[in-house]
Design a protein around this motif. Structure first.
Motif, PDB file in Angstrom:
ATOM      1  N   ARG A 235       0.853  -1.186   0.000  1.00 48.29           N
ATOM      2  CA  ARG A 235       0.000   0.000   0.000  1.00 48.29           C
ATOM      3  C   ARG A 235       0.891   1.238   0.000  1.00 48.29           C
ATOM      4  NH1 ARG A 235      -5.346  -1.498   1.292  1.00 48.29           N
ATOM      5  NH2 ARG A 235      -5.845   0.594   0.561  1.00 48.29           N
ATOM      6  N   ILE A 236       0.780   2.018  -1.067  1.00 51.43           N
ATOM      7  CA  ILE A 236       1.552   3.260  -1.191  1.00 51.43           C
ATOM      8  C   ILE A 236       0.624   4.435  -0.901  1.00 51.43           C
ATOM      9  CG2 ILE A 236       2.830   4.755  -2.776  1.00 51.43           C
ATOM     10  CD1 ILE A 236       3.749   2.100  -4.182  1.00 51.43           C
ATOM     11  N   ILE A 237       1.027   5.261   0.070  1.00 46.01           N
ATOM     12  CA  ILE A 237       0.208   6.421   0.444  1.00 46.01           C
ATOM     13  C   ILE A 237       0.680   7.623  -0.370  1.00 46.01           C
ATOM     14  CG2 ILE A 237      -0.462   7.980   2.313  1.00 46.01           C
ATOM     15  CD1 ILE A 237      -0.238   5.660   4.252  1.00 46.01           C
ATOM     16  N   ALA A 238      -0.205   8.092  -1.245  1.00 53.25           N
ATOM     17  CA  ALA A 238       0.131   9.199  -2.153  1.00 53.25           C
ATOM     18  C   ALA A 238       0.468  10.458  -1.370  1.00 53.25           C
ATOM     19  CB  ALA A 238      -1.029   9.467  -3.110  1.00 53.25           C
ATOM     20  N   GLY A 239       1.629  11.032  -1.710  1.00 50.74           N
ATOM     21  CA  GLY A 239       2.030  12.299  -1.110  1.00 50.74           C
ATOM     22  C   GLY A 239       2.700  12.203   0.238  1.00 50.74           C
ATOM     23  N   ALA A 240       2.778  10.996   0.824  1.00 44.83           N
ATOM     24  CA  ALA A 240       3.337  10.862   2.177  1.00 44.83           C
ATOM     25  C   ALA A 240       4.861  10.826   2.143  1.00 44.83           C
ATOM     26  CB  ALA A 240       2.800   9.607   2.848  1.00 44.83           C
ATOM     27  N   ASN A 241       5.472  11.467   3.146  1.00 45.25           N
ATOM     28  CA  ASN A 241       6.931  11.417   3.292  1.00 45.25           C
ATOM     29  C   ASN A 241       7.325  10.267   4.221  1.00 45.25           C
ATOM     30  OD1 ASN A 241       6.375  12.325   5.896  1.00 45.25           O
ATOM     31  ND2 ASN A 241       7.189  14.382   5.585  1.00 45.25           N
ATOM     32  N   HIS A 242       8.598  10.226   4.642  1.00 41.42           N
ATOM     33  CA  HIS A 242       9.095   9.110   5.448  1.00 41.42           C
ATOM     34  C   HIS A 242       8.402   9.045   6.810  1.00 41.42           C
ATOM     35  CE1 HIS A 242      11.949   5.913   6.200  1.00 41.42           C
ATOM     36  NE2 HIS A 242      12.358   6.483   7.316  1.00 41.42           N
ATOM     37  N   ARG A 243       7.947  10.195   7.301  1.00 40.64           N
ATOM     38  CA  ARG A 243       7.312  10.246   8.626  1.00 40.64           C
ATOM     39  C   ARG A 243       5.786  10.385   8.542  1.00 40.64           C
ATOM     40  NH1 ARG A 243       9.592   9.458  12.649  1.00 40.64           N
ATOM     41  NH2 ARG A 243       7.845  10.345  13.809  1.00 40.64           N
ATOM     42  N   TYR A 244       5.244  10.360   7.335  1.00 42.74           N
ATOM     43  CA  TYR A 244       3.790  10.393   7.124  1.00 42.74           C
ATOM     44  C   TYR A 244       3.167  11.677   7.685  1.00 42.74           C
ATOM     45  CZ  TYR A 244       4.636   5.713   5.602  1.00 42.74           C
ATOM     46  OH  TYR A 244       5.140   4.644   4.907  1.00 42.74           O
ATOM     47  N   THR A 245       3.924  12.761   7.586  1.00 42.95           N
ATOM     48  CA  THR A 245       3.435  14.060   8.056  1.00 42.95           C
ATOM     49  C   THR A 245       2.167  14.448   7.298  1.00 42.95           C
ATOM     50  OG1 THR A 245       5.756  14.645   8.357  1.00 42.95           O
ATOM     51  CG2 THR A 245       4.145  16.431   8.542  1.00 42.95           C
ATOM     52  N   GLY A 246       1.083  14.658   8.036  1.00 42.40           N
ATOM     53  CA  GLY A 246      -0.200  14.983   7.412  1.00 42.40           C
ATOM     54  C   GLY A 246      -0.942  13.771   6.890  1.00 42.40           C
ATOM     55  N   LEU A 251      -2.118   6.135   7.562  1.00 37.26           N
ATOM     56  CA  LEU A 251      -1.194   5.087   8.010  1.00 37.26           C
ATOM     57  C   LEU A 251      -1.866   4.213   9.067  1.00 37.26           C
ATOM     58  CD1 LEU A 251       1.647   3.796   8.223  1.00 37.26           C
ATOM     59  CD2 LEU A 251       2.222   5.570   9.887  1.00 37.26           C
ATOM     60  N   THR A 252      -2.433   4.849  10.070  1.00 38.66           N
ATOM     61  CA  THR A 252      -3.071   4.109  11.163  1.00 38.66           C
ATOM     62  C   THR A 252      -4.222   3.250  10.659  1.00 38.66           C
ATOM     63  OG1 THR A 252      -2.471   5.878  12.690  1.00 38.66           O
ATOM     64  CG2 THR A 252      -4.172   4.367  13.431  1.00 38.66           C
ATOM     65  N   SER A 253      -5.031   3.797   9.753  1.00 43.13           N
ATOM     66  CA  SER A 253      -6.193   3.044   9.280  1.00 43.13           C
ATOM     67  C   SER A 253      -5.787   1.827   8.451  1.00 43.13           C
ATOM     68  CB  SER A 253      -7.150   3.943   8.493  1.00 43.13           C
ATOM     69  OG  SER A 253      -6.546   4.398   7.308  1.00 43.13           O
ATOM     70  N   LEU A 254      -4.687   1.924   7.696  1.00 41.36           N
ATOM     71  CA  LEU A 254      -4.202   0.759   6.942  1.00 41.36           C
ATOM     72  C   LEU A 254      -3.750  -0.360   7.889  1.00 41.36           C
ATOM     73  CD1 LEU A 254      -2.109   2.279   3.993  1.00 41.36           C
ATOM     74  CD2 LEU A 254      -4.253   1.007   3.836  1.00 41.36           C
ATOM     75  N   VAL A 255      -3.016   0.024   8.932  1.00 43.87           N
ATOM     76  CA  VAL A 255      -2.545  -0.969   9.911  1.00 43.87           C
ATOM     77  C   VAL A 255      -3.740  -1.602  10.618  1.00 43.87           C
ATOM     78  CG1 VAL A 255      -1.217  -1.326  12.028  1.00 43.87           C
ATOM     79  CG2 VAL A 255      -0.322   0.189  10.249  1.00 43.87           C
ATOM     80  N   LEU A 256      -4.664  -0.762  11.092  1.00 43.10           N
ATOM     81  CA  LEU A 256      -5.840  -1.279  11.804  1.00 43.10           C
ATOM     82  C   LEU A 256      -6.691  -2.170  10.917  1.00 43.10           C
ATOM     83  CD1 LEU A 256      -7.319   1.568  14.030  1.00 43.10           C
ATOM     84  CD2 LEU A 256      -6.129  -0.496  14.732  1.00 43.10           C
ATOM     85  N   GLY A 257      -6.802  -1.809   9.648  1.00 46.31           N
ATOM     86  CA  GLY A 257      -7.602  -2.610   8.714  1.00 46.31           C
ATOM     87  C   GLY A 257      -7.101  -4.036   8.637  1.00 46.31           C
ATOM     88  N   LEU A 258      -5.797  -4.204   8.545  1.00 43.88           N
ATOM     89  CA  LEU A 258      -5.205  -5.550   8.463  1.00 43.88           C
ATOM     90  C   LEU A 258      -5.395  -6.302   9.777  1.00 43.88           C
ATOM     91  CD1 LEU A 258      -3.546  -7.697   6.990  1.00 43.88           C
ATOM     92  CD2 LEU A 258      -1.480  -6.548   7.763  1.00 43.88           C
ATOM     93  N   ILE A 259      -5.136  -5.616  10.900  1.00 54.36           N
ATOM     94  CA  ILE A 259      -5.254  -6.267  12.209  1.00 54.36           C
ATOM     95  C   ILE A 259      -6.691  -6.719  12.453  1.00 54.36           C
ATOM     96  CG2 ILE A 259      -4.995  -5.940  14.711  1.00 54.36           C
ATOM     97  CD1 ILE A 259      -2.329  -5.908  13.063  1.00 54.36           C
ATOM     98  N   LYS A 260      -7.641  -5.844  12.137  1.00 53.59           N
ATOM     99  CA  LYS A 260      -9.048  -6.179  12.376  1.00 53.59           C
ATOM    100  C   LYS A 260      -9.522  -7.307  11.462  1.00 53.59           C
ATOM    101  CE  LYS A 260     -11.724  -2.359  13.170  1.00 53.59           C
ATOM    102  NZ  LYS A 260     -12.092  -0.933  13.007  1.00 53.59           N
ATOM    103  N   SER A 261      -9.063  -7.300  10.207  1.00 50.37           N
ATOM    104  CA  SER A 261      -9.484  -8.368   9.285  1.00 50.37           C
ATOM    105  C   SER A 261      -8.928  -9.712   9.740  1.00 50.37           C
ATOM    106  CB  SER A 261      -9.047  -8.068   7.858  1.00 50.37           C
ATOM    107  OG  SER A 261      -7.646  -8.206   7.712  1.00 50.37           O
ATOM    108  N   HIS A 262      -7.703  -9.709  10.242  1.00 48.97           N
ATOM    109  CA  HIS A 262      -7.111 -10.956  10.759  1.00 48.97           C
ATOM    110  C   HIS A 262      -7.860 -11.391  12.011  1.00 48.97           C
ATOM    111  CE1 HIS A 262      -4.104 -13.952  11.847  1.00 48.97           C
ATOM    112  NE2 HIS A 262      -4.196 -13.487  13.080  1.00 48.97           N
ATOM    113  N   HIS A 263      -8.155 -10.440  12.886  1.00 53.18           N
ATOM    114  CA  HIS A 263      -8.844 -10.713  14.146  1.00 53.18           C
ATOM    115  C   HIS A 263     -10.199 -11.364  13.875  1.00 53.18           C
ATOM    116  CE1 HIS A 263      -9.819 -10.357  18.301  1.00 53.18           C
ATOM    117  NE2 HIS A 263     -10.692  -9.370  18.168  1.00 53.18           N
ATOM    118  N   GLN A 264     -10.907 -10.844  12.853  1.00 52.54           N
ATOM    119  CA  GLN A 264     -12.233 -11.374  12.533  1.00 52.54           C
ATOM    120  C   GLN A 264     -12.153 -12.775  11.937  1.00 52.54           C
ATOM    121  OE1 GLN A 264     -13.513  -8.119  10.143  1.00 52.54           O
ATOM    122  NE2 GLN A 264     -14.054  -6.857  11.915  1.00 52.54           N
TER     123      GLN A 264
END
Length: 273
Positions: A235-246, A251-264
């Motif tokens: 997953r490439i986040i358009a416009g994001a730098n190394h620290r995901y400023t803005g 970033l958080t929603s992509l991580v949570l999406g995977l964790i929640k899908s695995h959890h379910q």
């Protein structure tokens, strides 16, 4: 009357945990505890600590879902014992092994390892050696470890290393930060990302997240991970730098999406009525 709290917004306790690594150095971390036994382990990047805002934000997000989070300092960083070293890719994977072993013995169900930048390399290396964690999240790790060195050590770093046997790195104010030796440079250059990527089990789900405008690690590195890891999502986040400023929420929603899908998918099936 105040609204009733959902299970996801249950009270989170923070506990300082000290774990010895295999060299006898004490690794210091912070455990965000919920009522669950499911646990995520978060790993910081180069010259960072467990208090990096990316890790703090992710820990807060997963605990809201009722999952424990542990963020810690690698040896030689932050509060942990040991001397800071430039390379130490395998040593950081070993530190991570000590952390996983500790929480496994405490009967936690470790569902994911998440690393930002160099921490991404640590979680991927771990997955190539041990096949006991179902999800790996690599945020902005470097695939081509031979690149990016001259940005820190100077264009003629190899000649300088041959001449002096070491390179001292200073900050922008000219203050000494750390020393790079032949051994620590060799550690970085001999870490085989291609081999380790291909050694990750296909039973392990790997998510690589990278910013399209990453100024530290080129986005093509993310595509190299995607091409070589057996069970991989990119997953490439358009416009994001190394620290995901803005782009912190993306970033958080992509991580949570995977964790929640695995959890379910790992929840026991309810019998049909």
């Amino acid at each position: 009357m105040p609204p009733e709290k959902s299970p996801q917004s249950s009270v989170v306790y923070e506990q300082r945990v000290v774990i010895p690594n295999k060299h006898g150095e004490k690794l210091v971390g912070l455990l965000h505890q919920t009522s669950s036994k499911k646990l995520l382990i978060l790993c910081h990047g180069f010259r960072a600590t467990k208090d990096d805002s990316i890790l703090v934000d992710l820990a807060a997000a997963v605990t809201r879902e009722g999952i424990n989070a542990f963020r810690f300092d690698f040896a030689g960083n932050g509060e942990s014992e040991g001397e800071f070293q430039y390379g130490s890719y395998r040593k950081e994977a070993d530190d991570l092994r000590s952390v996983v072993s500790y929480f496994s013995k405490q009967k936690y169900d470790i569902i994911a390892l998440i690393g930002h930048s160099k921490g991404g390399n640590a979680v991927l290396l771990y997955a190539s050696m041990y096949h006991d964690v179902p999800i790996i999240v690599n945020i902005s790790a470097r695939f081509a470890l031979e690149r990016g060195i001259d940005g820190r050590l100077g264009k003629n770093f190899m000649q300088k290393m041959k001449k002096d046997g070491y390179i001292d790195v200073s900050n922008k104010k000219g203050e000494f930060e750390y020393r790079v030796t032949k051994a620590t440079l060799k550690d970085r250059l001999s870490t085989d990302t291609l081999l380790s990527s291909r050694a990750i089990s296909k039973d392990c789900r790997v998510l690589t997240i990278h910013g399209s405008k990453d100024e530290i690690v080129p986005v093509e590195d993310a595509r190299l991970f995607a091409a070589n890891i057996p069970n991989h999502e990119l997953r490439i986040i358009a416009g994001a730098n190394h620290r995901y400023t803005g782009h912190e929420q993306e970033l958080t929603s992509l991580v949570l999406g995977l964790i929640k899908s695995h959890h379910q998918t790992t929840l026991p099936l309810r019998p049909k009525l």
